[in-house]
Design a protein around this motif. Structure first.
Motif, PDB file in Angstrom:
ATOM      1  N   VAL A  81       0.854  -1.367   0.218  1.00  0.00           N
ATOM      2  CA  VAL A  81      -0.009   0.000   0.012  1.00  0.00           C
ATOM      3  C   VAL A  81       0.886   1.361   0.032  1.00  0.00           C
ATOM      4  CG1 VAL A  81      -1.795   1.364   1.253  1.00  0.00           C
ATOM      5  CG2 VAL A  81      -1.776  -1.368   1.198  1.00  0.00           C
ATOM      6  N   GLY A  82       0.586   2.126  -0.912  1.00  0.00           N
ATOM      7  CA  GLY A  82       1.190   3.545  -0.906  1.00  0.00           C
ATOM      8  C   GLY A  82       0.463   4.514  -0.328  1.00  0.00           C
ATOM      9  N   PHE A  83       0.723   5.747  -0.286  1.00  0.00           N
ATOM     10  CA  PHE A  83       0.259   6.969   0.091  1.00  0.00           C
ATOM     11  C   PHE A  83       0.536   7.966  -0.847  1.00  0.00           C
ATOM     12  CE2 PHE A  83      -0.100   4.544   4.023  1.00  0.00           C
ATOM     13  CZ  PHE A  83      -1.385   4.662   4.404  1.00  0.00           C
ATOM     14  N   ARG A  84      -0.654   8.800  -1.509  1.00  0.00           N
ATOM     15  CA  ARG A  84      -0.108  10.030  -2.341  1.00  0.00           C
ATOM     16  C   ARG A  84      -1.133  11.299  -1.667  1.00  0.00           C
ATOM     17  NH1 ARG A  84      -1.713   6.734  -7.564  1.00  0.00           N
ATOM     18  NH2 ARG A  84      -3.782   6.165  -7.015  1.00  0.00           N
ATOM     19  N   VAL A  85      -0.418  12.432  -1.899  1.00  0.00           N
ATOM     20  CA  VAL A  85      -1.105  13.304  -1.580  1.00  0.00           C
ATOM     21  C   VAL A  85      -2.146  14.112  -2.653  1.00  0.00           C
ATOM     22  CG1 VAL A  85      -0.848  15.850  -0.424  1.00  0.00           C
ATOM     23  CG2 VAL A  85       0.680  13.894   0.422  1.00  0.00           C
ATOM     24  N   LEU A  86      -3.301  14.214  -2.407  1.00  0.00           N
ATOM     25  CA  LEU A  86      -4.128  14.720  -3.413  1.00  0.00           C
ATOM     26  C   LEU A  86      -3.903  16.283  -3.589  1.00  0.00           C
ATOM     27  CD1 LEU A  86      -7.188  12.986  -2.580  1.00  0.00           C
ATOM     28  CD2 LEU A  86      -5.719  12.389  -4.532  1.00  0.00           C
ATOM     29  N   GLU A  87      -4.224  16.991  -4.503  1.00  0.00           N
ATOM     30  CA  GLU A  87      -4.113  18.555  -4.851  1.00  0.00           C
ATOM     31  C   GLU A  87      -4.561  19.239  -3.506  1.00  0.00           C
ATOM     32  OE1 GLU A  87      -5.652  19.194  -8.541  1.00  0.00           O
ATOM     33  OE2 GLU A  87      -4.190  18.172  -9.521  1.00  0.00           O
ATOM     34  N   ASP A  88      -5.775  18.674  -2.924  1.00  0.00           N
ATOM     35  CA  ASP A  88      -6.720  19.709  -1.887  1.00  0.00           C
ATOM     36  C   ASP A  88      -5.934  19.196  -0.422  1.00  0.00           C
ATOM     37  OD1 ASP A  88      -7.512  16.876  -1.641  1.00  0.00           O
ATOM     38  OD2 ASP A  88      -9.485  17.137  -1.387  1.00  0.00           O
ATOM     39  N   GLY A  89      -4.886  18.253  -0.421  1.00  0.00           N
ATOM     40  CA  GLY A  89      -4.120  18.096   0.677  1.00  0.00           C
ATOM     41  C   GLY A  89      -4.484  16.990   1.371  1.00  0.00           C
ATOM     42  N   LYS A  90      -5.484  16.328   1.055  1.00  0.00           N
ATOM     43  CA  LYS A  90      -5.847  15.115   1.464  1.00  0.00           C
ATOM     44  C   LYS A  90      -4.976  14.045   1.119  1.00  0.00           C
ATOM     45  CE  LYS A  90     -10.646  16.184   2.357  1.00  0.00           C
ATOM     46  NZ  LYS A  90     -12.017  15.872   2.311  1.00  0.00           N
ATOM     47  N   ARG A  91      -4.828  12.749   1.902  1.00  0.00           N
ATOM     48  CA  ARG A  91      -3.916  11.658   1.660  1.00  0.00           C
ATOM     49  C   ARG A  91      -4.742  10.490   1.112  1.00  0.00           C
ATOM     50  NH1 ARG A  91       0.273  10.343   5.949  1.00  0.00           N
ATOM     51  NH2 ARG A  91      -0.758   8.250   5.459  1.00  0.00           N
ATOM     52  N   GLU A  92      -4.682   9.742   0.117  1.00  0.00           N
ATOM     53  CA  GLU A  92      -5.391   8.713  -0.467  1.00  0.00           C
ATOM     54  C   GLU A  92      -4.218   7.277  -0.348  1.00  0.00           C
ATOM     55  OE1 GLU A  92      -7.125   9.129  -3.953  1.00  0.00           O
ATOM     56  OE2 GLU A  92      -5.212   8.989  -5.265  1.00  0.00           O
ATOM     57  N   ARG A  93      -5.149   6.216  -0.114  1.00  0.00           N
ATOM     58  CA  ARG A  93      -4.220   5.001  -0.188  1.00  0.00           C
ATOM     59  C   ARG A  93      -4.218   4.412  -1.716  1.00  0.00           C
ATOM     60  NH1 ARG A  93      -6.068   0.520   3.547  1.00  0.00           N
ATOM     61  NH2 ARG A  93      -8.071   0.862   2.400  1.00  0.00           N
ATOM     62  N   TYR A  94      -3.129   3.789  -2.243  1.00  0.00           N
ATOM     63  CA  TYR A  94      -3.540   2.965  -3.352  1.00  0.00           C
ATOM     64  C   TYR A  94      -2.616   1.688  -3.402  1.00  0.00           C
ATOM     65  CZ  TYR A  94       1.462   4.751  -4.712  1.00  0.00           C
ATOM     66  OH  TYR A  94       2.685   5.035  -4.807  1.00  0.00           O
ATOM     67  N   ALA A  95      -2.836   0.913  -4.490  1.00  0.00           N
ATOM     68  CA  ALA A  95      -2.546  -0.366  -4.566  1.00  0.00           C
ATOM     69  C   ALA A  95      -1.154  -0.334  -5.420  1.00  0.00           C
ATOM     70  CB  ALA A  95      -3.300  -1.169  -5.087  1.00  0.00           C
ATOM     71  N   LYS A  96      -0.063  -0.649  -4.704  1.00  0.00           N
ATOM     72  CA  LYS A  96       1.404  -0.416  -5.630  1.00  0.00           C
ATOM     73  C   LYS A  96       1.203  -1.220  -6.757  1.00  0.00           C
ATOM     74  CE  LYS A  96       4.329   1.873  -2.543  1.00  0.00           C
ATOM     75  NZ  LYS A  96       5.370   2.509  -2.886  1.00  0.00           N
ATOM     76  N   THR A  97       0.588  -2.385  -6.895  1.00  0.00           N
ATOM     77  CA  THR A  97       0.363  -3.341  -7.913  1.00  0.00           C
ATOM     78  C   THR A  97      -0.084  -2.850  -9.094  1.00  0.00           C
ATOM     79  OG1 THR A  97      -1.256  -4.299  -6.994  1.00  0.00           O
ATOM     80  CG2 THR A  97       0.737  -5.542  -6.664  1.00  0.00           C
ATOM     81  N   THR A  98      -1.410  -2.135  -9.126  1.00  0.00           N
ATOM     82  CA  THR A  98      -2.413  -1.577 -10.040  1.00  0.00           C
ATOM     83  C   THR A  98      -2.181  -0.129 -10.198  1.00  0.00           C
ATOM     84  OG1 THR A  98      -4.047  -1.621  -8.541  1.00  0.00           O
ATOM     85  CG2 THR A  98      -3.754  -3.708 -10.055  1.00  0.00           C
ATOM     86  N   GLY A  99      -1.939   0.663  -9.061  1.00  0.00           N
ATOM     87  CA  GLY A  99      -1.803   2.131  -8.928  1.00  0.00           C
ATOM     88  C   GLY A  99      -3.382   2.653  -8.887  1.00  0.00           C
ATOM     89  N   GLU A 100      -4.154   1.723  -8.639  1.00  0.00           N
ATOM     90  CA  GLU A 100      -5.750   2.346  -8.225  1.00  0.00           C
ATOM     91  C   GLU A 100      -5.900   2.656  -6.886  1.00  0.00           C
ATOM     92  OE1 GLU A 100      -8.040  -1.628  -8.062  1.00  0.00           O
ATOM     93  OE2 GLU A 100      -7.972  -0.910  -9.872  1.00  0.00           O
ATOM     94  N   THR A 101      -6.732   3.710  -6.700  1.00  0.00           N
ATOM     95  CA  THR A 101      -7.098   4.150  -5.306  1.00  0.00           C
ATOM     96  C   THR A 101      -7.833   3.029  -4.639  1.00  0.00           C
ATOM     97  OG1 THR A 101      -7.111   6.354  -6.335  1.00  0.00           O
ATOM     98  CG2 THR A 101      -8.257   5.837  -4.012  1.00  0.00           C
ATOM     99  N   LEU A 102      -7.547   2.774  -3.439  1.00  0.00           N
ATOM    100  CA  LEU A 102      -8.012   1.920  -2.499  1.00  0.00           C
ATOM    101  C   LEU A 102      -9.463   2.789  -1.904  1.00  0.00           C
ATOM    102  CD1 LEU A 102      -5.365   0.330  -0.685  1.00  0.00           C
ATOM    103  CD2 LEU A 102      -6.695  -0.659  -2.407  1.00  0.00           C
ATOM    104  N   ALA A 103     -10.499   2.055  -1.379  1.00  0.00           N
ATOM    105  CA  ALA A 103     -11.605   2.668  -0.917  1.00  0.00           C
ATOM    106  C   ALA A 103     -11.139   3.438   0.493  1.00  0.00           C
ATOM    107  CB  ALA A 103     -12.630   1.798  -0.603  1.00  0.00           C
ATOM    108  N   PRO A 104     -11.628   4.565   0.600  1.00  0.00           N
ATOM    109  CA  PRO A 104     -11.731   5.309   1.845  1.00  0.00           C
ATOM    110  C   PRO A 104     -12.374   4.712   3.015  1.00  0.00           C
ATOM    111  CG  PRO A 104     -13.063   6.531   0.538  1.00  0.00           C
ATOM    112  CD  PRO A 104     -12.509   5.297  -0.556  1.00  0.00           C
ATOM    113  N   LYS A 105     -12.022   5.007   3.897  1.00  0.00           N
ATOM    114  CA  LYS A 105     -12.605   4.428   5.236  1.00  0.00           C
ATOM    115  C   LYS A 105     -13.976   5.177   5.638  1.00  0.00           C
ATOM    116  CE  LYS A 105     -11.333   3.727   9.970  1.00  0.00           C
ATOM    117  NZ  LYS A 105     -10.461   4.125  11.192  1.00  0.00           N
ATOM    118  N   LYS A 106     -14.852   4.201   5.649  1.00  0.00           N
ATOM    119  CA  LYS A 106     -16.143   4.925   5.854  1.00  0.00           C
ATOM    120  C   LYS A 106     -16.392   5.147   7.399  1.00  0.00           C
ATOM    121  CE  LYS A 106     -17.804   2.091   2.246  1.00  0.00           C
ATOM    122  NZ  LYS A 106     -18.325   0.795   1.547  1.00  0.00           N
ATOM    123  N   LYS A 107     -17.023   6.227   7.518  1.00  0.00           N
ATOM    124  CA  LYS A 107     -17.175   6.790   9.057  1.00  0.00           C
ATOM    125  C   LYS A 107     -18.788   6.595   9.407  1.00  0.00           C
ATOM    126  CE  LYS A 107     -13.756  10.219   9.088  1.00  0.00           C
ATOM    127  NZ  LYS A 107     -13.192  11.422   9.081  1.00  0.00           N
TER     128      LYS A 107
END
Length: 107
Positions: A81-107
């Motif tokens: 799992v990798g983390f990348r910072v979005l333009e609005d400053g939030k972080r998102e998790r992504y899969a290193k194998t495919t590069g696709e975004t992982l589902a955010p944590k539901k509150k």
């Protein structure tokens, strides 16, 4: 943390190596996760009529160390799992194998 509740993971080490399951709980302070149907132990339980609990031997999951599990991506393969910072400053998790975004944590 790179593993969150309701993620699907595969166990990479230990007696349950190769088992897949859903994360039930994350114990951040201990660095462990509770995975469904992984690390099953038997526990002796006293009967408690007030809580409607029957006595006997119950089976329950024990926590597995985070280093012994890997996240499963959309293709069904283990991934880091990798983390990348979005333009609005939030972080998102992504899969290193495919590069696709992982589902955010539901509150």
């Amino acid at each position: 943390m790179y593993i969150q509740r309701n993620d699907t993971v595969i166990v990479t080490a230990g007696k349950d190596k190769g088992k897949k399951g859903r994360v039930l709980r994350v114990l951040n302070d201990k660095g462990r996760v509770l995975v469904e149907q992984v690390g099953i132990v038997k526990k002796h339980v006293k009967p408690n009529p007030q809580k409607n609990i029957k006595g006997g031997i119950a089976e329950q999951e024990t926590a597995v160390h985070m280093s012994n599990v890997m996240l499963i991506d959309s293709n069904g393969k283990a991934t880091r799992v990798g983390f990348r910072v979005l333009e609005d400053g939030k972080r998102e998790r992504y899969a290193k194998t495919t590069g696709e975004t992982l589902a955010p944590k539901k509150k």
